[in-house]
Design a protein around this motif. Structure first.
Motif, PDB file in Angstrom:
ATOM      1  N   TYR A  73     -19.109  15.677 -41.495  1.00  0.00           N
ATOM      2  CA  TYR A  73     -18.780  14.465 -40.743  1.00  0.00           C
ATOM      3  C   TYR A  73     -17.303  14.123 -40.886  1.00  0.00           C
ATOM      4  N   ALA A  74     -16.766  14.285 -42.078  1.00  0.00           N
ATOM      5  CA  ALA A  74     -15.351  13.973 -42.306  1.00  0.00           C
ATOM      6  C   ALA A  74     -14.443  14.900 -41.496  1.00  0.00           C
ATOM      7  N   VAL A  75     -14.729  16.184 -41.529  1.00  0.00           N
ATOM      8  CA  VAL A  75     -13.917  17.149 -40.781  1.00  0.00           C
ATOM      9  C   VAL A  75     -14.051  16.910 -39.284  1.00  0.00           C
ATOM     10  N   ALA A  76     -15.253  16.664 -38.817  1.00  0.00           N
ATOM     11  CA  ALA A  76     -15.469  16.444 -37.387  1.00  0.00           C
ATOM     12  C   ALA A  76     -14.805  15.153 -36.909  1.00  0.00           C
ATOM     13  N   ALA A  77     -14.836  14.102 -37.724  1.00  0.00           N
ATOM     14  CA  ALA A  77     -14.226  12.828 -37.324  1.00  0.00           C
ATOM     15  C   ALA A  77     -12.726  12.976 -37.108  1.00  0.00           C
ATOM     16  N   VAL A  78     -12.099  13.818 -37.897  1.00  0.00           N
ATOM     17  CA  VAL A  78     -10.665  14.050 -37.732  1.00  0.00           C
ATOM     18  C   VAL A  78     -10.404  15.091 -36.642  1.00  0.00           C
ATOM     19  N   VAL A  80     -12.397  16.214 -33.912  1.00  0.00           N
ATOM     20  CA  VAL A  80     -12.849  16.029 -32.522  1.00  0.00           C
ATOM     21  C   VAL A  80     -11.767  15.425 -31.627  1.00  0.00           C
ATOM     22  N   PRO A  81     -11.104  14.332 -32.040  1.00  0.00           N
ATOM     23  CA  PRO A  81     -10.075  13.802 -31.141  1.00  0.00           C
ATOM     24  C   PRO A  81      -8.906  14.762 -30.953  1.00  0.00           C
ATOM     25  N   VAL A  82      -8.596  15.521 -31.971  1.00  0.00           N
ATOM     26  CA  VAL A  82      -7.509  16.507 -31.841  1.00  0.00           C
ATOM     27  C   VAL A  82      -7.899  17.553 -30.799  1.00  0.00           C
ATOM     28  N   LEU A  83      -9.124  18.019 -30.850  1.00  0.00           N
ATOM     29  CA  LEU A  83      -9.576  19.022 -29.890  1.00  0.00           C
ATOM     30  C   LEU A  83      -9.680  18.470 -28.472  1.00  0.00           C
ATOM     31  N   LEU A  84     -10.149  17.241 -28.331  1.00  0.00           N
ATOM     32  CA  LEU A  84     -10.363  16.681 -26.999  1.00  0.00           C
ATOM     33  C   LEU A  84      -9.095  16.134 -26.345  1.00  0.00           C
ATOM     34  N   LEU A  85      -8.176  15.633 -27.138  1.00  0.00           N
ATOM     35  CA  LEU A  85      -7.061  14.887 -26.564  1.00  0.00           C
ATOM     36  C   LEU A  85      -5.728  15.623 -26.552  1.00  0.00           C
ATOM     37  N   ASN A  86      -5.589  16.696 -27.306  1.00  0.00           N
ATOM     38  CA  ASN A  86      -4.320  17.415 -27.308  1.00  0.00           C
ATOM     39  C   ASN A  86      -4.300  18.438 -26.184  1.00  0.00           C
ATOM     40  N   GLN A  87      -3.289  18.335 -25.338  1.00  0.00           N
ATOM     41  CA  GLN A  87      -3.144  19.235 -24.203  1.00  0.00           C
ATOM     42  C   GLN A  87      -2.016  20.214 -24.484  1.00  0.00           C
ATOM     43  N   GLN A  88      -2.257  21.482 -24.261  1.00  0.00           N
ATOM     44  CA  GLN A  88      -1.234  22.515 -24.419  1.00  0.00           C
ATOM     45  C   GLN A  88      -0.540  22.731 -23.087  1.00  0.00           C
ATOM     46  N   PRO A  89       0.746  23.104 -23.119  1.00  0.00           N
ATOM     47  CA  PRO A  89       1.429  23.406 -21.855  1.00  0.00           C
ATOM     48  C   PRO A  89       0.767  24.588 -21.161  1.00  0.00           C
ATOM     49  N   ASP A  90       0.921  24.650 -19.825  1.00  0.00           N
ATOM     50  CA  ASP A  90       0.341  25.767 -19.094  1.00  0.00           C
ATOM     51  C   ASP A  90       1.177  27.030 -19.306  1.00  0.00           C
ATOM     52  N   GLU A  91       0.803  28.098 -18.630  1.00  0.00           N
ATOM     53  CA  GLU A  91       1.446  29.400 -18.844  1.00  0.00           C
ATOM     54  C   GLU A  91       2.946  29.366 -18.573  1.00  0.00           C
ATOM     55  N   SER A  92       3.385  28.545 -17.636  1.00  0.00           N
ATOM     56  CA  SER A  92       4.811  28.493 -17.299  1.00  0.00           C
ATOM     57  C   SER A  92       5.589  27.569 -18.233  1.00  0.00           C
ATOM     58  N   GLY A  93       4.914  26.918 -19.158  1.00  0.00           N
ATOM     59  CA  GLY A  93       5.584  26.047 -20.108  1.00  0.00           C
ATOM     60  C   GLY A  93       5.680  24.598 -19.673  1.00  0.00           C
ATOM     61  N   ARG A  94       5.195  24.289 -18.478  1.00  0.00           N
ATOM     62  CA  ARG A  94       5.214  22.907 -18.002  1.00  0.00           C
ATOM     63  C   ARG A  94       4.106  22.099 -18.674  1.00  0.00           C
ATOM     64  N   ALA A  95       4.395  20.847 -18.910  1.00  0.00           N
ATOM     65  CA  ALA A  95       3.389  19.972 -19.508  1.00  0.00           C
ATOM     66  C   ALA A  95       2.278  19.696 -18.499  1.00  0.00           C
ATOM     67  N   VAL A  96       1.086  19.587 -18.997  1.00  0.00           N
ATOM     68  CA  VAL A  96      -0.055  19.263 -18.142  1.00  0.00           C
ATOM     69  C   VAL A  96      -0.303  17.762 -18.190  1.00  0.00           C
ATOM     70  N   GLU A  97      -1.130  17.285 -17.278  1.00  0.00           N
ATOM     71  CA  GLU A  97      -1.458  15.862 -17.252  1.00  0.00           C
ATOM     72  C   GLU A  97      -2.204  15.479 -18.524  1.00  0.00           C
ATOM     73  N   PRO A  98      -2.058  14.226 -18.949  1.00  0.00           N
ATOM     74  CA  PRO A  98      -2.829  13.783 -20.115  1.00  0.00           C
ATOM     75  C   PRO A  98      -4.318  13.805 -19.789  1.00  0.00           C
ATOM     76  N   VAL A 111     -16.086   9.759 -32.234  1.00  0.00           N
ATOM     77  CA  VAL A 111     -15.543   9.470 -33.566  1.00  0.00           C
ATOM     78  C   VAL A 111     -16.246   8.254 -34.168  1.00  0.00           C
ATOM     79  N   LEU A 112     -16.571   7.268 -33.345  1.00  0.00           N
ATOM     80  CA  LEU A 112     -17.312   6.108 -33.834  1.00  0.00           C
ATOM     81  C   LEU A 112     -18.628   6.543 -34.478  1.00  0.00           C
ATOM     82  N   VAL A 113     -19.364   7.385 -33.794  1.00  0.00           N
ATOM     83  CA  VAL A 113     -20.656   7.851 -34.326  1.00  0.00           C
ATOM     84  C   VAL A 113     -20.448   8.681 -35.597  1.00  0.00           C
ATOM     85  N   LEU A 114     -19.440   9.543 -35.589  1.00  0.00           N
ATOM     86  CA  LEU A 114     -19.188  10.377 -36.765  1.00  0.00           C
ATOM     87  C   LEU A 114     -18.797   9.540 -37.986  1.00  0.00           C
TER      88      LEU A 114
END
Length: 122
Positions: A73-78, A80-98, A111-114
């Motif tokens: 639960y501790a690992v998942a609480a930290v 999950v938001p990193v996995l869901l909310l962090n966006q990587q740039p696309d192949e050309s290096g341009r930032a993607v939409e949030p 995260v609330l439930v966790l």
């Protein structure tokens, strides 16, 4: 762990979820988007503090009934938001939409439930 701190973070996460859904669903509420996004950043830090408190408690010798479930639960609480909310740039290096505000709401509720389950294992 501390119920008061956890309760404050749980309330913050619930408010963020409601704000994100309201901002995504209604054009009149679109001005709430920055509040929801910045609030989620604050909630991630607060979640990290709660999890850090749990880890310190475990290192001090607290022995929950199901140690590995507590750690999960501790690992998942930290994580999950990193996995869901962090966006990587696309192949050309341009930032993607949030990420969508609905994704922000899902991350907040998850995260609330966790955190609630983490507190209950304590």
């Amino acid at each position: 762990m501390y119920w008061l701190l956890t309760s404050v973070v749980l309330t913050l996460l619930l408010v963020i979820a409601v704000l994100a859904i309201a901002a995504a669903a209604s054009p009149q509420m679109a001005s709430l988007e920055p509040i929801a996004r910045h609030g989620m950043t604050v909630a991630q830090v607060a979640t990290g503090i709660v999890v850090l408190g749990a880890v310190i408690g475990l290192l001090k010798g607290h022995d929950p009934d199901a140690l590995w479930i507590t750690v999960g639960y501790a690992v998942a609480a930290v994580g999950v938001p990193v996995l869901l909310l962090n966006q990587q740039p696309d192949e050309s290096g341009r930032a993607v939409e949030p990420p969508s505000l609905y994704v922000v709401a899902v991350a907040a509720v998850t995260v609330l439930v966790l955190l609630l389950r983490l507190q209950q294992t304590w």
